[in-house]
Design a protein around this motif. Structure first.
Motif, PDB file in Angstrom:
ATOM      1  N   SER A 193     -14.562  38.755  46.761  1.00 12.62           N
ATOM      2  CA  SER A 193     -16.276  38.960  46.925  1.00 12.62           C
ATOM      3  C   SER A 193     -16.684  37.767  46.014  1.00 12.62           C
ATOM      4  O   SER A 193     -16.261  37.331  45.511  1.00 12.62           O
ATOM      5  CB  SER A 193     -16.470  40.362  46.152  1.00 12.62           C
ATOM      6  OG  SER A 193     -15.987  40.583  44.831  1.00 12.62           O
ATOM      7  N   THR A 194     -17.934  37.756  46.221  1.00 15.59           N
ATOM      8  CA  THR A 194     -18.880  36.547  45.412  1.00 15.59           C
ATOM      9  C   THR A 194     -20.263  36.965  45.369  1.00 15.59           C
ATOM     10  O   THR A 194     -21.030  37.792  46.376  1.00 15.59           O
ATOM     11  CB  THR A 194     -18.690  35.209  46.405  1.00 15.59           C
ATOM     12  OG1 THR A 194     -19.410  34.218  46.005  1.00 15.59           O
ATOM     13  CG2 THR A 194     -19.135  35.565  47.900  1.00 15.59           C
ATOM     14  N   ASP A 195     -21.050  36.271  44.521  1.00 14.74           N
ATOM     15  CA  ASP A 195     -22.481  36.645  44.176  1.00 14.74           C
ATOM     16  C   ASP A 195     -23.283  35.455  45.302  1.00 14.74           C
ATOM     17  O   ASP A 195     -24.446  35.803  45.171  1.00 14.74           O
ATOM     18  CB  ASP A 195     -23.063  36.331  42.711  1.00 14.74           C
ATOM     19  CG  ASP A 195     -22.561  37.719  42.071  1.00 14.74           C
ATOM     20  OD1 ASP A 195     -22.681  38.776  42.740  1.00 14.74           O
ATOM     21  OD2 ASP A 195     -22.427  37.636  41.024  1.00 14.74           O
ATOM     22  N   ASN A 196     -22.488  34.617  45.797  1.00 15.87           N
ATOM     23  CA  ASN A 196     -23.125  33.578  46.592  1.00 15.87           C
ATOM     24  C   ASN A 196     -23.341  33.975  47.893  1.00 15.87           C
ATOM     25  O   ASN A 196     -22.750  34.807  48.433  1.00 15.87           O
ATOM     26  CB  ASN A 196     -22.170  32.305  46.868  1.00 15.87           C
ATOM     27  CG  ASN A 196     -22.116  31.712  45.143  1.00 15.87           C
ATOM     28  OD1 ASN A 196     -22.878  31.735  44.247  1.00 15.87           O
ATOM     29  ND2 ASN A 196     -20.765  31.326  44.900  1.00 15.87           N
ATOM     30  N   ASN A 197     -24.034  33.281  48.676  1.00  9.01           N
ATOM     31  CA  ASN A 197     -24.147  33.287  49.955  1.00  9.01           C
ATOM     32  C   ASN A 197     -22.915  33.299  50.879  1.00  9.01           C
ATOM     33  O   ASN A 197     -22.111  32.165  50.499  1.00  9.01           O
ATOM     34  CB  ASN A 197     -25.184  32.626  50.523  1.00  9.01           C
ATOM     35  CG  ASN A 197     -25.220  32.618  52.281  1.00  9.01           C
ATOM     36  OD1 ASN A 197     -24.460  31.909  53.034  1.00  9.01           O
ATOM     37  ND2 ASN A 197     -26.351  33.307  52.819  1.00  9.01           N
TER      38      ASN A 197
ATOM     39  N   PHE B 172     -16.143  39.038  50.668  1.00 10.37           N
ATOM     40  CA  PHE B 172     -15.662  37.611  51.306  1.00 10.37           C
ATOM     41  C   PHE B 172     -14.207  37.887  51.889  1.00 10.37           C
ATOM     42  O   PHE B 172     -14.106  39.032  52.382  1.00 10.37           O
ATOM     43  CB  PHE B 172     -15.290  36.614  50.254  1.00 10.37           C
ATOM     44  CG  PHE B 172     -15.140  35.219  50.584  1.00 10.37           C
ATOM     45  CD1 PHE B 172     -16.019  34.604  51.499  1.00 10.37           C
ATOM     46  CD2 PHE B 172     -13.893  34.449  50.079  1.00 10.37           C
ATOM     47  CE1 PHE B 172     -15.503  33.282  51.715  1.00 10.37           C
ATOM     48  CE2 PHE B 172     -13.739  33.190  50.434  1.00 10.37           C
ATOM     49  CZ  PHE B 172     -14.609  32.724  51.265  1.00 10.37           C
ATOM     50  N   ILE B 173     -13.511  37.024  51.875  1.00  6.91           N
ATOM     51  CA  ILE B 173     -12.012  37.155  52.650  1.00  6.91           C
ATOM     52  C   ILE B 173     -11.020  38.029  51.827  1.00  6.91           C
ATOM     53  O   ILE B 173     -10.686  37.514  50.655  1.00  6.91           O
ATOM     54  CB  ILE B 173     -11.505  35.867  53.094  1.00  6.91           C
ATOM     55  CG1 ILE B 173     -12.392  35.137  53.837  1.00  6.91           C
ATOM     56  CG2 ILE B 173     -10.081  35.888  53.543  1.00  6.91           C
ATOM     57  CD1 ILE B 173     -12.210  33.657  54.204  1.00  6.91           C
ATOM     58  N   TRP B 174     -10.576  39.122  52.341  1.00 11.90           N
ATOM     59  CA  TRP B 174      -9.494  39.861  51.526  1.00 11.90           C
ATOM     60  C   TRP B 174      -8.332  40.460  52.242  1.00 11.90           C
ATOM     61  O   TRP B 174      -7.446  41.147  51.922  1.00 11.90           O
ATOM     62  CB  TRP B 174     -10.397  40.974  51.114  1.00 11.90           C
ATOM     63  CG  TRP B 174     -11.311  41.756  52.119  1.00 11.90           C
ATOM     64  CD1 TRP B 174     -12.390  41.636  52.551  1.00 11.90           C
ATOM     65  CD2 TRP B 174     -10.525  43.024  52.789  1.00 11.90           C
ATOM     66  NE1 TRP B 174     -12.665  42.491  53.715  1.00 11.90           N
ATOM     67  CE2 TRP B 174     -11.683  43.369  53.897  1.00 11.90           C
ATOM     68  CE3 TRP B 174      -9.407  43.653  52.790  1.00 11.90           C
ATOM     69  CZ2 TRP B 174     -11.567  44.462  54.712  1.00 11.90           C
ATOM     70  CZ3 TRP B 174      -9.124  44.795  53.745  1.00 11.90           C
ATOM     71  CH2 TRP B 174     -10.252  45.228  54.503  1.00 11.90           C
ATOM     72  N   ASN B 175      -7.910  39.989  53.458  1.00 13.70           N
ATOM     73  CA  ASN B 175      -6.761  40.204  54.030  1.00 13.70           C
ATOM     74  C   ASN B 175      -5.968  39.383  54.884  1.00 13.70           C
ATOM     75  O   ASN B 175      -6.516  38.109  54.857  1.00 13.70           O
ATOM     76  CB  ASN B 175      -7.239  41.589  54.929  1.00 13.70           C
ATOM     77  CG  ASN B 175      -8.247  41.234  56.262  1.00 13.70           C
ATOM     78  OD1 ASN B 175      -8.431  40.080  56.330  1.00 13.70           O
ATOM     79  ND2 ASN B 175      -8.519  42.406  56.644  1.00 13.70           N
ATOM     80  N   ILE B 176      -5.148  39.540  55.488  1.00  6.42           N
ATOM     81  CA  ILE B 176      -4.081  38.702  56.385  1.00  6.42           C
ATOM     82  C   ILE B 176      -4.940  37.882  57.344  1.00  6.42           C
ATOM     83  O   ILE B 176      -5.118  36.687  57.734  1.00  6.42           O
ATOM     84  CB  ILE B 176      -2.814  39.176  56.865  1.00  6.42           C
ATOM     85  CG1 ILE B 176      -1.805  39.574  55.391  1.00  6.42           C
ATOM     86  CG2 ILE B 176      -2.220  38.158  57.691  1.00  6.42           C
ATOM     87  CD1 ILE B 176      -0.610  40.304  55.957  1.00  6.42           C
TER      88      ILE B 176
END
Length: 282
Positions: free
Chosen positions: A106-110, A154-158
């Motif tokens: 996860s991120t605070d950015n766009n 954000f990206i979190w899996n395979i």
């Protein structure tokens, strides 16, 4: 597959020589280290003697930590490229072909801007590493508490990491498949079987406590076989797709271990023997 030993799961390891000895004495064929630690090892022994010591102990350098801060500012990224080249040269001297790093889920950015910035930095790094025959392994992070730590997922899996590799478009970039991230992202055995061996640049092995998967913490891991992750299936699937690289322990814990490194490495040996045997790998 080659069993690997890292400092994550040990106490304070004094130097690379100690880590090599612990690996050799407990049936591990590879270690994870850093460029700076490896250069200190060379400074103490000399390059020829350092390489001979590894050969004598039947241990290889499985991977090295990616030394660049690529997740923050452009300035921090640029400042790290000189060290990246130094580490790549060191890795090449020892026949190490993998650098590993991670990114947060996860991120605070766009999210789109974040993806574009990180993609550009990974491409730049991968092209530099390609000159030294080195792969870059990206580790997705699965635990729910980190997915929800910042504003945007954000990206979190395979699946999404593999899709990102296609966007990056460099053939020396792959994933780190870490058993606890696979488990906490609710990955399946089919997810692993769907992978090509070259897409997996490195593997981390660990276990998770019993309880709701949503409550599993990234830094509260168990040794393989002590928890609830289906490591039998995990390892069998890796064998099925013909993954032959390093499977390295990564045991992050809330409290620092109090046992000696000899005891902890022995615990790792027993854990790896148990799960590898149950999976039919030895």
């Amino acid at each position: 597959m080659i069993k690997g030993l890292s400092e994550a799961g040990l106490a304070n390891v004094e130097n690379v020589e100690e880590l090599i000895n612990l690996a050799s004495e407990n049936g591990f064929g590879a270690i994870d280290t850093s460029g700076s630690a490896l250069r200190n090892f060379v400074a103490e022994k000399g390059l020829s003697e350092a390489k001979a010591f590894l050969k004598k102990k039947r241990v290889i350098i499985g991977s090295m930590a990616f030394p660049v801060e690529w997740r923050q500012t452009d300035e921090e990224f640029r400042d790290g490229l000189e060290l990246l080249l130094a580490d790549a040269k060191t890795a090449a001297q020892f026949g190490c072909h993998t650098f590993f790093t991670y990114f947060m889920p996860s991120t605070d950015n766009n999210v789109v801007e974040h993806l574009m910035i990180l993609t550009k930095r990974i491409r730049t790094s991968a092209r530099l590493l390609k000159e030294y025959d080195i792969n870059l392994a990206l580790e997705f992070v699965g635990p729910h508490h980190l997915r929800n730590k910042w504003e945007n997922i954000f990206i979190w899996n395979i699946k999404s990491t593999i899709e990102w590799l296609d966007i990056i478009g460099e053939n020396n970039v792959g994933i780190v498949l870490d058993s606890i991230h696979w488990y906490t992202s609710e990955g399946t055995l089919e997810d692993i079987i769907s992978l090509k061996p070259h897409q997996i640049a490195y593997v981390h092995l660990n276990d998770a406590k019993d309880g709701p998967v949503e409550e599993v913490l990234d830094n509260d891991r168990l040794y393989p076989g002590e928890g609830v992750i289906d490591l039998n299936g995990f390892l069998r699937c890796l064998k099925e797709i013909n993954y032959t690289g390093v499977v390295s322990q990564e045991i992050l814990t809330i409290e620092e271990p109090t046992e000696t490194n000899e005891v902890l490495a022995g615990r790792s040996r027993k854990a790896f023997t148990k799960v590898f045997t149950e999976a039919g790998l030895e």
